[in-house]
Each structure stands twice: as C-alpha cells, then as structure tokens.
Design an enzyme around this catalytic site. Structure first.
Site, mmCIF file in Angstrom:
data_model
loop_
_atom_site.group_PDB
_atom_site.id
_atom_site.type_symbol
_atom_site.label_atom_id
_atom_site.label_comp_id
_atom_site.label_asym_id
_atom_site.label_seq_id
_atom_site.Cartn_x
_atom_site.Cartn_y
_atom_site.Cartn_z
ATOM 1 N N SER A 47 -20.626 20.035 40.671
ATOM 2 C CA SER A 47 -20.459 18.671 40.457
ATOM 3 C C SER A 47 -19.431 18.187 39.845
ATOM 4 O O SER A 47 -19.110 17.104 39.695
ATOM 5 C CB SER A 47 -21.770 17.898 39.938
ATOM 6 O OG SER A 47 -22.294 18.892 38.889
ATOM 7 N N ASN B 220 -31.083 19.264 31.662
ATOM 8 C CA ASN B 220 -32.194 18.145 32.545
ATOM 9 C C ASN B 220 -31.989 16.884 31.408
ATOM 10 O O ASN B 220 -31.924 15.712 31.668
ATOM 11 C CB ASN B 220 -33.305 18.724 32.618
ATOM 12 C CG ASN B 220 -33.165 19.753 33.663
ATOM 13 O OD1 ASN B 220 -32.241 20.070 34.388
ATOM 14 N ND2 ASN B 220 -34.602 20.356 34.078
ATOM 15 N N THR C 76 -25.054 -26.490 56.427
ATOM 16 C CA THR C 76 -26.240 -25.439 56.653
ATOM 17 C C THR C 76 -26.110 -25.103 58.012
ATOM 18 O O THR C 76 -25.529 -25.831 59.164
ATOM 19 C CB THR C 76 -27.812 -26.215 56.516
ATOM 20 O OG1 THR C 76 -27.801 -27.404 57.446
ATOM 21 C CG2 THR C 76 -27.809 -26.651 55.067
ATOM 22 N N HIS C 77 -26.583 -23.861 58.488
ATOM 23 C CA HIS C 77 -26.268 -23.354 59.785
ATOM 24 C C HIS C 77 -24.781 -23.302 59.914
ATOM 25 O O HIS C 77 -24.544 -23.340 61.189
ATOM 26 C CB HIS C 77 -27.129 -23.937 60.789
ATOM 27 C CG HIS C 77 -28.616 -24.250 60.414
ATOM 28 N ND1 HIS C 77 -29.592 -23.479 60.718
ATOM 29 C CD2 HIS C 77 -28.903 -25.094 59.748
ATOM 30 C CE1 HIS C 77 -30.592 -23.808 60.201
ATOM 31 N NE2 HIS C 77 -30.418 -24.967 59.868
ATOM 32 N N SER D 152 0.678 -9.360 58.798
ATOM 33 C CA SER D 152 0.305 -8.453 59.932
ATOM 34 C C SER D 152 1.616 -7.881 60.191
ATOM 35 O O SER D 152 2.834 -8.152 60.046
ATOM 36 C CB SER D 152 -0.119 -9.494 60.930
ATOM 37 O OG SER D 152 0.210 -8.781 62.437
ATOM 38 N N LYS E 59 1.159 -14.391 60.289
ATOM 39 C CA LYS E 59 -0.245 -14.149 59.855
ATOM 40 C C LYS E 59 -0.188 -14.045 58.385
ATOM 41 O O LYS E 59 0.709 -13.430 57.704
ATOM 42 C CB LYS E 59 -0.957 -12.809 60.359
ATOM 43 C CG LYS E 59 -1.128 -13.068 61.792
ATOM 44 C CD LYS E 59 -2.428 -13.896 62.031
ATOM 45 C CE LYS E 59 -3.638 -13.624 61.606
ATOM 46 N NZ LYS E 59 -4.153 -12.512 62.421
ATOM 47 N N ASN F 34 -3.386 -13.045 55.900
ATOM 48 C CA ASN F 34 -4.639 -12.430 55.927
ATOM 49 C C ASN F 34 -5.579 -12.503 54.584
ATOM 50 O O ASN F 34 -4.907 -12.243 53.937
ATOM 51 C CB ASN F 34 -4.849 -11.340 56.803
ATOM 52 C CG ASN F 34 -4.295 -11.592 58.212
ATOM 53 O OD1 ASN F 34 -4.385 -12.473 58.800
ATOM 54 N ND2 ASN F 34 -3.623 -10.442 58.637
ATOM 55 N N GLU G 222 -12.038 -10.142 52.845
ATOM 56 C CA GLU G 222 -12.631 -9.421 53.898
ATOM 57 C C GLU G 222 -13.155 -7.790 53.407
ATOM 58 O O GLU G 222 -14.152 -7.290 53.770
ATOM 59 C CB GLU G 222 -11.740 -8.969 54.900
ATOM 60 C CG GLU G 222 -11.349 -10.291 55.742
ATOM 61 C CD GLU G 222 -10.372 -10.285 56.671
ATOM 62 O OE1 GLU G 222 -10.416 -9.893 57.800
ATOM 63 O OE2 GLU G 222 -9.130 -10.087 56.158
ATOM 64 N N TYR H 50 -37.407 17.276 37.117
ATOM 65 C CA TYR H 50 -35.980 17.489 37.528
ATOM 66 C C TYR H 50 -36.000 18.181 38.770
ATOM 67 O O TYR H 50 -36.842 19.364 38.775
ATOM 68 C CB TYR H 50 -35.012 18.047 36.302
ATOM 69 C CG TYR H 50 -33.692 18.202 36.748
ATOM 70 C CD1 TYR H 50 -32.788 17.003 36.764
ATOM 71 C CD2 TYR H 50 -33.200 19.492 37.465
ATOM 72 C CE1 TYR H 50 -31.642 17.251 37.371
ATOM 73 C CE2 TYR H 50 -32.106 19.578 38.099
ATOM 74 C CZ TYR H 50 -31.224 18.590 38.012
ATOM 75 O OH TYR H 50 -29.893 18.607 38.463
ATOM 76 N N GLN I 267 -28.705 15.715 41.260
ATOM 77 C CA GLN I 267 -27.304 15.816 41.156
ATOM 78 C C GLN I 267 -26.716 14.471 42.112
ATOM 79 O O GLN I 267 -25.625 14.370 41.792
ATOM 80 C CB GLN I 267 -26.858 17.181 41.273
ATOM 81 C CG GLN I 267 -25.368 17.312 41.053
ATOM 82 C CD GLN I 267 -25.045 18.553 41.166
ATOM 83 O OE1 GLN I 267 -25.499 19.389 40.030
ATOM 84 N NE2 GLN I 267 -24.107 19.159 42.057
ATOM 85 N N LYS J 112 -25.000 10.909 41.418
ATOM 86 C CA LYS J 112 -23.785 10.404 40.615
ATOM 87 C C LYS J 112 -22.820 9.556 41.489
ATOM 88 O O LYS J 112 -22.276 8.813 41.295
ATOM 89 C CB LYS J 112 -23.316 11.480 40.044
ATOM 90 C CG LYS J 112 -23.999 11.979 38.597
ATOM 91 C CD LYS J 112 -23.611 13.337 38.000
ATOM 92 C CE LYS J 112 -24.770 13.909 37.199
ATOM 93 N NZ LYS J 112 -25.782 14.202 38.057
HETATM 94 N N1 ARG Z 1 -25.419 18.872 37.500
HETATM 95 C C1 ARG Z 1 -26.646 18.596 37.078
HETATM 96 C C2 ARG Z 1 -27.035 17.409 37.632
HETATM 97 O O1 ARG Z 1 -26.026 16.362 37.709
HETATM 98 C C3 ARG Z 1 -27.123 18.755 35.712
HETATM 99 C C4 ARG Z 1 -28.389 19.158 35.412
HETATM 100 C C5 ARG Z 1 -28.682 20.604 36.124
HETATM 101 N N2 ARG Z 1 -29.962 21.374 35.597
HETATM 102 C C6 ARG Z 1 -30.349 22.157 36.396
HETATM 103 N N3 ARG Z 1 -31.415 23.013 35.760
HETATM 104 N N4 ARG Z 1 -29.693 22.678 37.369
HETATM 105 O O2 ARG Z 1 -28.105 16.933 37.891
#
Ligand code: ARG
Length: 472
Positions: A37, A124, A169-170, A291, A297, A299, A304, A331, A336, A339
C-alpha cells in the site's frame, strides 16, 4: 507507482520483512506487489511520524525506553521526515506500507532504540491512528475551503443583488427570484456541509493507539497521555472497536459525497446559465476551455468536470461501505482498501472547491439577458391568483380562474397583461382595474417578504447575515 508524488518507490523484493521469524520462504514477488500500500499510503508519513513520536513519549514515560533512546527515535524520525519532504526517501514495496517503511529505516539508522518503537503497538492501531490524524487535518482544510467558497458565492450575490431571474421548477419558468437568492440557497447548503465536516471531525478525534492488534497489550502505556500529545479529545474505550472502526472515514466520505452533489447541482445551474439559450452569465476565459474544432466554442468545463467527478466521489462512499459490510470483527486486510477512496474523495472535493471558487469569482452576470427572461409575465401568474385571494376568492377557485386566463392567452397567442379588464372580469367579478399592478415586477418582489422569501429587503438582510457569519 500510482499516486506517488514524492520520493521514489522501489521494488527491492529481497528485503527482509517484519515477520521474518515465522517465515522460511520469501514472500512471492507477485504477492508483494499485490499487497503493498506504500504506493498510496506514503502520504500518511507525516502523521505516522507524529504518532510514533507521541508513542515513544509514552514508552519513555513507562520506563520502556531511556531518555536517550527516545531522543534517538525522535531525531531519527525527524530526519526521515525531512528526507521524505525533500523527495529523497526511498520507499520500498517489500516493506508494504508507510508504517513498516519508516520503522525499518529508523531501525537501520539507530539500531535497538528503533527496534523498541513498536512495543505495545500493532499496525492495526497505528494505521487507525494515522488515518484519523490525516483526516483530521483534511477536515480543517476542507472547512476553510467550504467557507472560502461560501464567501465567493456571497460576494457574487452582493455584486448582483439587484438582478432578478426566473426561478425554475421542473426546469420550467416558475416565479421570479433574486439571482442572489438563488446563490444564497447554495450558501445554506454549504453551511450544512461545513457543519457535517466539523461533526465528523469530532467523532474522528478519539485516539485508537494502545488498542494493539485487537486486545491492547500486557505492556500498559498511558493512552490519555498519548492522546493529549496528539491533540485527541479522548481515547477509544474498546480495543476491538478501535481497530475495526472506519465509521469516521465513512462519515467523511458521506459528507464529501454530499458536497460533491451540491457542487454538481450548482454546476448544472452554471452550465445552463452560461448556455446561449439562457445567457444569464459569462464565465471568464480563465475558467473555460475552447474547442479544438469549433472556433466559436467556450465551454464550461470546470462545471462539467465537477459534475462528472461527483460520480466517483459517490462511488468512493459506496466502495468503502461495501468493503466494510461483510467484515467480521476486527481488523481484516480488506480494510487497507479504505485509503484510495478516502484519498481520492478528499483530493477531488478539495480540487473542485478550489477551482469553483476561482470560477465563481470571475463570473459576469448579463443583466440585460436576465431582465429579458424575467420580463415573462407568466412568472407572475401565481401573483394574480394571490390577488384574487386578497379579494376574497378561495385559493383553489383563484387557481382555476388564472388557469383559464392562461389558456385564453395561449388561444390568442398573447401574454397575461394583454388581456383586457373585461376579459378578466368575465373570468371573475373579483377583478378590478388594479389587477394590472400585479405585473409590476418590483412590487411583486417587494411583496415576497415572508421569512426565507426573496424580497429585496430579505435578500439584503441575508447577504449581511452571511457576510457577518463568514467574516474573518
Ligand atoms: N497497510 C495496512 C492497512 O492499511 C496496515 C495494517 C496492516 N495490519 C496487518 N495486520 N496486516 O490496513
């Protein structure tokens, strides 16, 4: 690596990893790439370091490390932080995530003191702490942006406070409203958004560190002390909940999805207003694109794109909820996956707000086009019904009478003011010569003085209220 904007990320698959004691074989390269990660959680580095510094203070307080070891840890972490800032730190995929990258490098640099840092801590509770710290900062940044955005809307509302446009409205012409009233509707919406963010921040601001992997630790640290070091309002009360909870991230994603939805609705208004059919506004050159083919144009891409990105921001909320919904306590590595959606929504909404602020500031209102559109007397059909009500006609009856007047206009291809007093009186004996005063737009606006309605007085009062609320 995707999302890696600082430092480098290398695939040094030979490096030993933290659980080398238990394992005889090297982790498959394919798995390392699959499970890493670091390519996206590197951005938690500042908060990871901040958390580790506070954790080391508690380790020292508990007599688990010496003052000198603490000093080495803090100096080592700061040094690493400086290198990350400078883009000189090499993140390693074999070390999976930001937590192990920093800890491993610290230990490589300072030896045993570094190896003591993870005492009474698990990734964790560490990751749960880092994300809370990270999102807490993002909540603050978002609050500032939302306020700036509200200010931009109020400024435009004040600059164009005399402009009246048809309200829809509408998407059908309904009744006249102040252009400012329309903008202030968004100011209200974004005030609720700001409140949701600060509310989410409150629940987020509780420290999970000290919960260990699931059941705390036999090595007891002063968690309240760590919390106060990190500016948390308190500590979590159940270690299992602490490591499995991502409610705070869901709450923020929901708040962000709503902000994006509000921006998307405003985008739609802006796109319509800027169209040749409406021509209510002109967006500055700096916030429009051309454009490659059609020379004429101009835009409204900001609006958008913002509208388009909303789909992703909503998707991120659903994505995290879906990730969480099947997870047993506590956990699970699935988590993971929290994120990327969180980072993406935070970035997308921050960028959208920032660019929208610039666009709103540069908007010019085409007063003549607004005046032409709002001159449509049909917009005052309800005012005619109200006229009858004021002359003793029950509203349902009045509605029917004016409906007939409108039908008559359609038949004669004329507008309501073109009907004669005789025409009106044939429809209802309650009409008198003063009926034509209903078509005076200024009078019609002045009459809309109920709380929340767009009389000029109310609109000025609202502009003044928002200016005071948003000052400073
Ligand atoms: N990279 C992990 C996460 O974002 C960190 C925690 C990992 N814990 C484990 N026991 N593998 O969740």
């Amino acid at each position: 690596m995707t999302g890696l904007a600082t430092g480098a990320c290398v695939g040094d698959f030979s490096r030993p990893i933290m659980w080398k004691g238990r394992f005889q074989e090297q982790t498959a390269e394919l798995l390392q790439t699959f499970s890493e990660s670091i390519s996206f959680d590197w951005r938690l580095w500042r908060h990871d370091i901040e958390g580790s510094i506070a954790h080391s203070a508690a380790l020292e307080k508990a007599g688990l490390i010496s003052k000198d070891e603490r000093a080495q840890i803090v100096a080592g972490l700061r040094e690493i932080g400086a290198e990350i800032t400078a883009g000189k730190f090499e993140f390693k995929i074999a070390l999976e995530d930001i937590h192990m990258n920093i800890e491993d490098e610290l230990t490589r640099r300072i030896g045993d003191a570094g190896a003591k840092l993870h005492t009474a801590r698990s990734r964790n509770d560490q990751v749960a702490t880092d994300i809370r710290l990270y999102l807490r900062d993002e909540c603050d940044a978002l609050s500032v942006l939302v306020r700036d955005f509200q200010r931009a809307l109020v400024e435009l509302a004040e600059r164009e406070s005399n402009v009246i446009i048809p309200g829809y409205t509408h998407l059908q012409r309904a009744q006249p409203v102040a252009f400012a009233h329309h903008l202030l509707a968004y100011v209200e919406m974004f005030a609720r958004d700001a409140a949701r963010i600060s509310d989410a921040r409150k629940r987020m601001n509780i420290l999970p560190l000290g919960s260990g992997a699931i059941a705390g630790s036999t090595i007891v640290l002063d968690r309240e002390f760590i919390a106060s070091q990190l500016g948390f309002d308190g500590v979590t009360q159940n270690s299992m909940d602490a490591v499995s909870d991502r409610d705070f991230a869901v709450e923020l994603l929901a708040a962000l999805a709503l902000i994006a939805t509000h921006l998307s609705r405003l985008s739609e208004d802006v796109i319509l207003w800027a169209s040749s059919e409406f021509q209510f506004i002109t967006i500055s050159d700096a916030y429009t694109t051309g454009s490659s083919l059609m020379p004429q144009k101009k835009n409204p891409d900001v609006a958008e794109l913002t509208r388009g990105k909303t789909g992703r921001v909503i998707g991120n909320l659903v994505s995290l909820l879906t990730t969480l919904k099947g997870l047993p306590m506590t956990y699970n590595r699935d988590m993971q996956e929290d994120k990327e959606p969180v980072f993406d929504s935070v970035d997308t909404v921050k960028n959208s707000l920032a660019v929208f602020i610039g666009m709103m500031r540069g908007i010019k209102v085409n007063r003549a086009a607004c005046a032409t559109a709002v001159a449509d007397p049909m917009l005052l059909a309800t005012d005619l019904a109200d006229y009858l009500v004021n002359h003793g006609v029950p509203f349902r009856k009045a509605h029917e009478v004016i409906g007939k007047a409108v039908a008559l206009c359609a038949q004669r291809a004329c507008a309501l003011p073109a009907l004669t007093l005789t025409d009106y009186q044939q429809l209802s004996s309650a009409f008198a010569a003063d009926v034509f005063e209903c078509f005076d737009l200024a009078k019609a606006m002045a009459a809309r003085k109920a709380t929340g309605a767009p009389s000029p007085q109310n609109v000025s009062a609202q502009i003044a209220r928002w200016k005071a609320t948003l000052a400073g």
